[in-house]
Design a protein around this motif. Structure first.
Motif, short mmCIF file in Angstrom:
data_model
loop_
_atom_site.label_atom_id
_atom_site.label_comp_id
_atom_site.label_asym_id
_atom_site.label_seq_id
_atom_site.Cartn_x
_atom_site.Cartn_y
_atom_site.Cartn_z
N GLU A 272 0.83 -1.21 0.00
CA GLU A 272 0.00 0.00 0.00
C GLU A 272 0.86 1.25 0.00
OE1 GLU A 272 -2.52 -0.44 3.41
OE2 GLU A 272 -3.79 -1.94 2.44
N LYS A 273 2.04 1.17 0.62
CA LYS A 273 2.97 2.30 0.64
C LYS A 273 3.76 2.44 -0.65
CE LYS A 273 3.93 3.72 5.21
NZ LYS A 273 3.71 5.11 4.98
N GLY A 274 3.63 1.46 -1.55
CA GLY A 274 4.30 1.53 -2.84
C GLY A 274 5.56 0.71 -2.96
N PHE A 275 5.82 -0.17 -1.99
CA PHE A 275 7.01 -1.02 -2.06
C PHE A 275 6.68 -2.33 -2.72
CE2 PHE A 275 7.96 1.60 1.71
CZ PHE A 275 9.21 2.04 1.37
N LYS A 276 7.67 -2.91 -3.37
CA LYS A 276 7.55 -4.28 -3.89
C LYS A 276 8.03 -5.19 -2.76
CE LYS A 276 8.83 -2.74 -8.46
NZ LYS A 276 9.95 -2.65 -9.39
N THR A 277 7.33 -6.32 -2.59
CA THR A 277 7.72 -7.24 -1.52
C THR A 277 7.85 -8.65 -2.08
OG1 THR A 277 5.42 -7.63 -0.92
CG2 THR A 277 6.60 -5.93 0.30
N LYS A 278 8.64 -9.45 -1.40
CA LYS A 278 8.84 -10.84 -1.79
C LYS A 278 8.78 -11.69 -0.53
CE LYS A 278 12.03 -13.71 -4.41
NZ LYS A 278 13.29 -13.73 -5.13
N ARG A 279 7.95 -12.72 -0.56
CA ARG A 279 7.79 -13.60 0.60
C ARG A 279 8.80 -14.73 0.52
NH1 ARG A 279 2.56 -15.35 3.49
NH2 ARG A 279 3.23 -17.21 4.57
N VAL A 280 9.52 -14.96 1.61
CA VAL A 280 10.55 -15.99 1.65
C VAL A 280 10.26 -16.89 2.85
CG1 VAL A 280 13.00 -16.44 1.95
CG2 VAL A 280 12.26 -14.49 0.59
N GLY A 281 10.35 -18.20 2.63
CA GLY A 281 10.20 -19.16 3.72
C GLY A 281 8.75 -19.48 4.04
N GLY A 282 8.50 -20.71 4.38
CA GLY A 282 7.21 -21.23 4.82
C GLY A 282 6.04 -20.67 4.18
#
Length: 111
Positions: A101-111
């Protein structure tokens, strides 16, 4: 305070003080938007679940501000250490949504 005014009058006899308040332009502080996604990973440290956010490319001060926002928004404990935000508990999904929502790209790592 009067002594200061008297000294100023001696130094600058032609000056007329104005009673208008000074206008200071405030520019809102914007977070650095980056090219690479921020890493949101889940670890167990000393048997307790933690969410770790890393990969921020901007200034450390901005990252600390972001850590404070996350901790207050989700009412969780945590810290900022070695360029990582460490949050107590598994809040990956909520934090990733907040960062997006703040405009960042995110990547989920683990589990």
């Amino acid at each position: 305070m009067n002594d200061l005014n008297e000294q100023l009058k001696k130094l600058f006899p032609d000056h007329q003080p104005s009673n208008e308040p000074e206008q200071v332009e405030e520019t809102p502080h914007e977070l650095f938007v980056q090219k690479e996604p921020m890493i949101c990973k889940y670890e167990k440290r000393k048997g307790k679940p933690t969410t770790i956010i890393s990969g921020y490319e901007g200034a450390d001060e901005d990252f600390k501000i972001l850590a404070k926002e996350i901790k207050s928004k989700f009412a969780v404990g945590g810290s900022f250490k070695d360029g990582e935000i460490i949050i107590q508990g598994d809040y990956r999904d909520k934090i990733m949504k907040f960062l997006q929502e703040k405009g960042f790209k995110t990547k989920r790592v683990g589990g």
